[in-house]
Design a protein around this motif. Structure first.
Motif, PDB file in Angstrom:
ATOM      1  N   UNK A 299      -1.807 -34.759 -40.985  1.00 56.56           N
ATOM      2  CA  UNK A 299      -0.372 -35.038 -40.952  1.00 56.56           C
ATOM      3  C   UNK A 299       0.336 -34.008 -40.058  1.00 56.56           C
ATOM      4  N   UNK A 300       1.138 -34.444 -39.119  1.00 50.95           N
ATOM      5  CA  UNK A 300       1.896 -33.485 -38.289  1.00 50.95           C
ATOM      6  C   UNK A 300       2.857 -32.643 -39.139  1.00 50.95           C
ATOM      7  N   UNK A 301       3.278 -31.496 -38.598  1.00 53.47           N
ATOM      8  CA  UNK A 301       4.103 -30.559 -39.384  1.00 53.47           C
ATOM      9  C   UNK A 301       5.567 -30.988 -39.474  1.00 53.47           C
ATOM     10  N   UNK A 302       5.843 -32.004 -40.276  1.00 57.03           N
ATOM     11  CA  UNK A 302       7.218 -32.534 -40.362  1.00 57.03           C
ATOM     12  C   UNK A 302       8.240 -31.482 -40.785  1.00 57.03           C
ATOM     13  N   UNK A 303       7.942 -30.628 -41.790  1.00 59.74           N
ATOM     14  CA  UNK A 303       8.971 -29.643 -42.173  1.00 59.74           C
ATOM     15  C   UNK A 303       9.433 -28.784 -40.998  1.00 59.74           C
ATOM     16  N   UNK A 304       8.542 -28.505 -40.055  1.00 60.62           N
ATOM     17  CA  UNK A 304       8.917 -27.656 -38.916  1.00 60.62           C
ATOM     18  C   UNK A 304       9.977 -28.327 -38.046  1.00 60.62           C
ATOM     19  N   UNK A 305       9.935 -29.668 -37.943  1.00 59.95           N
ATOM     20  CA  UNK A 305      10.970 -30.321 -37.129  1.00 59.95           C
ATOM     21  C   UNK A 305      12.204 -30.653 -37.958  1.00 59.95           C
TER      22      UNK A 305
ATOM     23  N   UNK B  44      16.581 -36.602 -37.014  1.00 58.17           N
ATOM     24  CA  UNK B  44      16.467 -37.760 -37.915  1.00 58.17           C
ATOM     25  C   UNK B  44      15.050 -38.296 -37.765  1.00 58.17           C
ATOM     26  N   UNK B  45      14.249 -38.135 -38.797  1.00 62.86           N
ATOM     27  CA  UNK B  45      12.838 -38.540 -38.744  1.00 62.86           C
ATOM     28  C   UNK B  45      12.667 -39.927 -39.364  1.00 62.86           C
ATOM     29  N   UNK B  46      12.012 -40.816 -38.635  1.00 58.04           N
ATOM     30  CA  UNK B  46      11.736 -42.170 -39.134  1.00 58.04           C
ATOM     31  C   UNK B  46      10.232 -42.406 -39.072  1.00 58.04           C
ATOM     32  N   UNK B  47       9.610 -42.593 -40.209  1.00 55.43           N
ATOM     33  CA  UNK B  47       8.182 -42.920 -40.242  1.00 55.43           C
ATOM     34  C   UNK B  47       8.059 -44.335 -40.792  1.00 55.43           C
ATOM     35  N   UNK B  48       7.108 -45.084 -40.243  1.00 57.33           N
ATOM     36  CA  UNK B  48       7.089 -46.525 -40.491  1.00 57.33           C
ATOM     37  C   UNK B  48       6.204 -46.940 -41.666  1.00 57.33           C
TER      38      UNK B  48
ATOM     39  N   UNK C 102      12.524 -28.502 -28.336  1.00 55.07           N
ATOM     40  CA  UNK C 102      11.949 -27.612 -29.361  1.00 55.07           C
ATOM     41  C   UNK C 102      11.139 -28.437 -30.372  1.00 55.07           C
ATOM     42  N   UNK C 103      11.685 -29.591 -30.773  1.00 58.12           N
ATOM     43  CA  UNK C 103      10.966 -30.458 -31.724  1.00 58.12           C
ATOM     44  C   UNK C 103       9.639 -30.910 -31.113  1.00 58.12           C
ATOM     45  N   UNK C 104       9.671 -31.287 -29.820  1.00 59.02           N
ATOM     46  CA  UNK C 104       8.444 -31.728 -29.139  1.00 59.02           C
ATOM     47  C   UNK C 104       7.426 -30.585 -29.131  1.00 59.02           C
ATOM     48  N   UNK C 105       7.901 -29.377 -28.853  1.00 59.38           N
ATOM     49  CA  UNK C 105       6.992 -28.222 -28.809  1.00 59.38           C
ATOM     50  C   UNK C 105       6.387 -27.968 -30.191  1.00 59.38           C
TER      51      UNK C 105
END
Ligand code: ATP
Ligand code: MG
Length: 401
Positions: free
Chosen positions: A344-350, A357-361, A391-394
C-alpha cells in the motif's frame, strides 16, 4: 455560458429524487456517478459482470451480467427510470436494447461515433473541427496507398482502444506494414505524428433541451499513452485557444444531438503562430479522467452534470473555485519496492499536505497500469497547488512533472 436552462417543461420532465438511475459499467467513473446520484437523492443500479466492480459495490442494486446478456439488460431496465453509460466500449446494441424500454443518454448512435476513430474523425470534419492528418487502413490496397506525408505516424485500431492500447508508433512503410499485421489487420487509422506543445480537454454537458455548460478547460500530461497529470487552469495554453476548444466541443456535442457529458481531447500543435493551433484528438461519451478535479475544485462536478442531464434537471455552469492539480494513481505505485507483492502506498504522508483530496476506487487488486485512484490538490493559487502536487508526487514516488 448559455442562458438559464430551467423551463417549466424541463422541470416537469425531471425525475424526482427516489427514482433509480441506471448505469452500464461498474468502473470508477460509474462509482463516482453513483456517489453524485446518491447525493441528489436518487437510487442507483449498475450493470457489470464483475461481482466486485467499484460502482457495483456502492450502488443500491448491482446486476452482475455481461453487457449483451438479455436477462441482465431486462433487469437493469426494470430497475431504472433512465440509464447512462460509464464505459466507452459498452456495445452500442446493448444501449439500443435498453432504449426500447427506457430513456438512455447518451444515445447509442452518439456512443457509436465515439467508439470508432474513423467515424469520429468524419464527425470532426463535418462539424468543421480540425483533426490530425490521417488515413483509414482496412485493406492491403489502403495500406499501400498511404501518403508518405503521414509518416512518421501512429497506427491506431479504429475500435476498442484506450489508455494507449491498440496503438503502434511507426517510422516508415515497413514498420507500418508490420504494425498492421501486429494489430491483426483490423481496421485502423494512421495518424501523422504531430509535435505536441500541449494537450487539453473540454468536458461539456448537454441537456435534452439543448442547453450546454462546460468545465473550464484543463491541461493534460500523458505518460505512455495514459493520463498522468491534469492542471487547471492550463498553465501553457493561450485563453483564445481555450475559448476555441470550448466552441469546438460545443459544436461537436450540438451536431451529435448529444445528451449527457462528453469529453473532447485536443492537441496544441505548432503552426508558426504564437499560440499554436488546435487539433481535435478524440471524444469520450462520458465523464473523463481529465475532469476528476471537478469533484474538489468546481462547484458542480462532471458526475453531477451527468446526473443532471440524465434526470432532466437544469444545468448550471460550473465554476472553478480553486486552481487544481490532479495526479492519477496507477497500480504501478503498489509495486515500487520491486517486490512481486503489492505494498500500500504511504497515504498518510500525502494526506498530511494541505489541500490534498484522495480518491481510491475500492479495487481489490493493484496491477501495473490499472487506474486505482487519483488525488487532487486544491489551493488558493495555481503556484501553490502545483508545488503541493509536486511534493505529493515525490512522497508517493511518482515521476516529477
Ligand atoms: P484514451 O485513454 O484517452 O482513450 P487512447 O488510447 O484512445 O487514450 P489517444 O488519445 O489516441 O489514445 O492517444 C494517447 C496519447 O498518445 C495522446 O494523449 C497523445 O499524448 C499521444 N498521441 C496520440 N495521437 C498522437 C498524434 N497523432 N501525434 C502525437 N501524439 C499523439
Ligand atoms: Mg485519449
Amino acid at each position: 455560458m448559455s442562458g438559464p436552462a430551467t423551463t417549466p417543461a424541463a422541470a416537469a420532465a425531471a425525475l424526482p429524487p427516489g427514482a433509480t438511475l441506471g448505469v452500464m459499467g461498474g468502473g470508477q467513473l460509474g462509482r463516482m456517478f453513483v456517489h453524485a446520484a446518491q447525493s441528489l437523492g436518487y437510487a442507483t443500479a449498475v450493470l457489470d459482470a464483475d461481482p466486485a466492480s467499484p460502482a457495483g459495490l456502492v450502488a443500491h442494486r448491482h446486476v452482475a451480467s455481461a453487457y449483451l446478456d438479455e436477462a441482465g439488460l431486462a433487469a437493469l431496465a426494470e430497475a431504472s427510470a433512465a440509464i447512462t453509460t460509464e464505459f466507452e466500449n459498452v456495445p452500442a446494441q446493448a444501449l439500443e436494447r435498453l432504449a426500447a424500454r427506457r430513456p438512455v443518454a447518451p444515445a447509442a448512435a452518439a456512443v457509436r461515433v465515439c467508439q470508432d476513430r474513423a467515424a469520429e474523425k468524419a464527425h470532426f470534419r463535418q462539424a468543421g473541427v480540425p483533426c490530425a492528418p490521417h488515413a483509414l487502413i482496412a485493406s492491403a490496397e489502403q495500406l499501400d496507398a498511404v501518403p508518405a506525408g503521414l509518416l512518421p505516424g501512429i497506427l491506431k485500431t479504429a475500435q476498442l482502444g484506450y489508455d494507449g492500447k491498440g496503438q503502434v508508433r511507426v517510422g516508415d512503410r515497413a514498420a507500418l506494414a508490420a504494425a498492421w499485421d501486429q494489430l491483426g489487420r483490423r481496421p485502423c487509422v494512421l495518424e501523422q505524428r504531430l509535435a505536441l506543445r500541449a494537450e487539453i480537454s473540454v468536458v461539456v454537458a448537454r441537456g435534452a433541451d439543448g442547453a450546454m455548460v462546460e468545465l473550464p478547460v484543463q491541461q493534460n500530461l500523458h505518460r505512455d499513452g495514459i493520463l498522468a497529470v491534469t492542471q487547471v487552469p492550463p498553465p501553457d495554453v493561450a485563453p483564445a485557444l481555450q475559448a476555441e476548444a470550448v466552441r469546438s466541443a460545443r459544436a461537436l456535442a450540438g451536431s451529435l444531438g448529444y445528451v449527457g457529458v462528453l469529453c473532447v481531447e485536443f492537441f496544441v500543435v505548432d503552426d508558426g503562430s504564437a499560440d499554436g493551433a488546435l487539433v481535435a484528438n478524440e471524444m469520450a461519451p462520458r465523464p473523463h479522467n481529465s475532469g476528476h478535479h471537478s469533484l474538489d475544485a468546481c462547484d458542480v462536478s462532471q458526475f453531477e452534470l451527468q446526473v443532471r442531464t440524465l434526470a432532466g434537471l437544469p444545468l448550471a455552469a460550473p465554476r472553478l473555485h480553486s486552481p487544481a492539480v490532479m495526479l492519477n494513481l496507477l497500480g504501478d505505485l503498489w509495486f515500487r519496492g520491486g517486490d512481486d507483492a503489492a505494498v500500500e502506498p504511504p497515504w498518510p504522508a500525502v494526506l498530511a499536505l494541505p489541500g490534498v483530496h484522495l480518491h481510491l476506487y475500492g479495487k481489490a487488486e493493484a496491477r501495473p497500469g490499472r487506474k486505482m485512484g487519483h488525488l487532487t490538490v486544491t489551493a488558493a493559487d495555481a503556484g501553490t497547488a502545483c508545488a503541493v502536487a509536486r511534493e505529493a508526487a515525490a512522497r508517493l514516488g511518482l515521476p516529477p512533472f
